[in-house]
Design a protein around this motif. Structure first.
Motif, mmCIF file in Angstrom:
data_model
loop_
_atom_site.group_PDB
_atom_site.id
_atom_site.type_symbol
_atom_site.label_atom_id
_atom_site.label_comp_id
_atom_site.label_asym_id
_atom_site.label_seq_id
_atom_site.Cartn_x
_atom_site.Cartn_y
_atom_site.Cartn_z
ATOM 1 N N PRO A 83 -38.995 28.059 -23.868
ATOM 2 C CA PRO A 83 -38.389 28.906 -24.904
ATOM 3 C C PRO A 83 -37.831 30.183 -24.282
ATOM 4 O O PRO A 83 -38.295 30.642 -23.249
ATOM 5 N N SER A 84 -36.830 30.733 -24.936
ATOM 6 C CA SER A 84 -36.249 31.988 -24.438
ATOM 7 C C SER A 84 -37.186 33.140 -24.751
ATOM 8 O O SER A 84 -37.454 33.452 -25.910
ATOM 9 N N CYS A 85 -37.693 33.754 -23.701
ATOM 10 C CA CYS A 85 -38.539 34.935 -23.844
ATOM 11 C C CYS A 85 -38.456 35.724 -22.550
ATOM 12 O O CYS A 85 -37.809 35.313 -21.585
ATOM 13 N N ALA A 86 -39.126 36.856 -22.507
ATOM 14 C CA ALA A 86 -39.076 37.725 -21.325
ATOM 15 C C ALA A 86 -39.706 37.043 -20.116
ATOM 16 O O ALA A 86 -39.215 37.175 -18.994
ATOM 17 N N ALA A 87 -40.794 36.322 -20.320
ATOM 18 C CA ALA A 87 -41.461 35.643 -19.205
ATOM 19 C C ALA A 87 -40.568 34.560 -18.601
ATOM 20 O O ALA A 87 -40.523 34.401 -17.380
ATOM 21 N N THR A 88 -39.847 33.845 -19.432
ATOM 22 C CA THR A 88 -38.931 32.823 -18.941
ATOM 23 C C THR A 88 -37.791 33.464 -18.163
ATOM 24 O O THR A 88 -37.374 32.957 -17.118
ATOM 25 N N GLY A 89 -37.288 34.578 -18.654
ATOM 26 C CA GLY A 89 -36.229 35.294 -17.945
ATOM 27 C C GLY A 89 -36.693 35.796 -16.593
ATOM 28 O O GLY A 89 -35.969 35.708 -15.597
ATOM 29 N N LEU A 90 -37.922 36.318 -16.527
ATOM 30 C CA LEU A 90 -38.476 36.779 -15.257
ATOM 31 C C LEU A 90 -38.689 35.608 -14.307
ATOM 32 O O LEU A 90 -38.353 35.698 -13.121
ATOM 33 N N LEU A 91 -39.204 34.516 -14.819
ATOM 34 C CA LEU A 91 -39.418 33.326 -13.992
ATOM 35 C C LEU A 91 -38.092 32.770 -13.488
ATOM 36 O O LEU A 91 -38.000 32.283 -12.360
ATOM 37 N N ARG A 92 -37.079 32.864 -14.313
ATOM 38 C CA ARG A 92 -35.748 32.401 -13.902
ATOM 39 C C ARG A 92 -35.208 33.223 -12.732
ATOM 40 O O ARG A 92 -34.512 32.698 -11.870
ATOM 41 N N MET A 93 -35.543 34.507 -12.677
ATOM 42 C CA MET A 93 -35.112 35.362 -11.574
ATOM 43 C C MET A 93 -35.956 35.142 -10.315
ATOM 44 O O MET A 93 -35.473 35.283 -9.202
ATOM 45 N N VAL A 94 -37.224 34.793 -10.482
ATOM 46 C CA VAL A 94 -38.135 34.631 -9.347
ATOM 47 C C VAL A 94 -38.012 33.248 -8.722
ATOM 48 O O VAL A 94 -38.229 33.087 -7.520
ATOM 49 N N LEU A 95 -37.646 32.262 -9.495
ATOM 50 C CA LEU A 95 -37.628 30.882 -9.027
ATOM 51 C C LEU A 95 -36.742 30.642 -7.800
ATOM 52 O O LEU A 95 -37.186 29.997 -6.848
ATOM 53 N N PRO A 96 -35.519 31.159 -7.737
ATOM 54 C CA PRO A 96 -34.722 30.950 -6.524
ATOM 55 C C PRO A 96 -35.329 31.590 -5.278
ATOM 56 O O PRO A 96 -35.218 31.050 -4.179
#
Length: 138
Positions: A83-96
């Motif tokens: 789901p779209s949330c702050a944690a997903t956005g942060l994880l999206r930045m950390v994943l690469p």
């Protein structure tokens, strides 16, 4: 398709996408005969990184492609499943960034068997062959 394009051209995966495009241009130049695979080998020794025995272009290309696939695949999975949330956005930045060490270990595993295809490259010694030669000499 639109989701995939937004993932690979969005931050921070765009950095790996750019590196992949540069590598594709390099390999097109190699295929056209403008340059060679060993163009970068004079200055780099990848043995300390666990990727010795293959040309630098092969090792870096493999590392970049694996990191790109891990990063794009992971971010795409997050976009589709989480789901779209702050944690997903942060994880999206950390994943690469987290994909890079995993890609390095996978690249070390992938290029290890390739060192036999490049006999002029310094690589890890093949202990089995050295032992066989010693047995035949005795």
């Amino acid at each position: 398709m639109r989701t995939l394009l937004s993932v690979v051209t969005g931050p921070p995966t765009i950095l790996l996408t750019t590196a992949l495009v540069v590598l594709l241009c390099f390999w097109l130049l190699v295929a056209a005969g403008v340059t060679s695979v060993g163009s970068f080998d004079a200055d780099a020794n990848l043995g300390a990184w666990g990727m010795g025995g293959v040309p630098v272009a092969v090792a870096v290309s493999t590392l970049t492609a694996v990191a790109w696939f891990l990063s794009a695949g992971g971010v795409l999975l997050l976009v589709v499943c989480a789901p779209s949330c702050a944690a997903t956005g942060l994880l999206r930045m950390v994943l690469p960034v987290a994909a890079l060490p995993v890609a390095w270990r996978l690249t070390c595993l992938f290029v290890r068997p390739l060192h036999r295809l490049f006999p002029d490259e310094p690589g890890p010694p093949d202990r089995g062959r050295a032992r066989d030669r010693a047995d035949h000499a005795a």
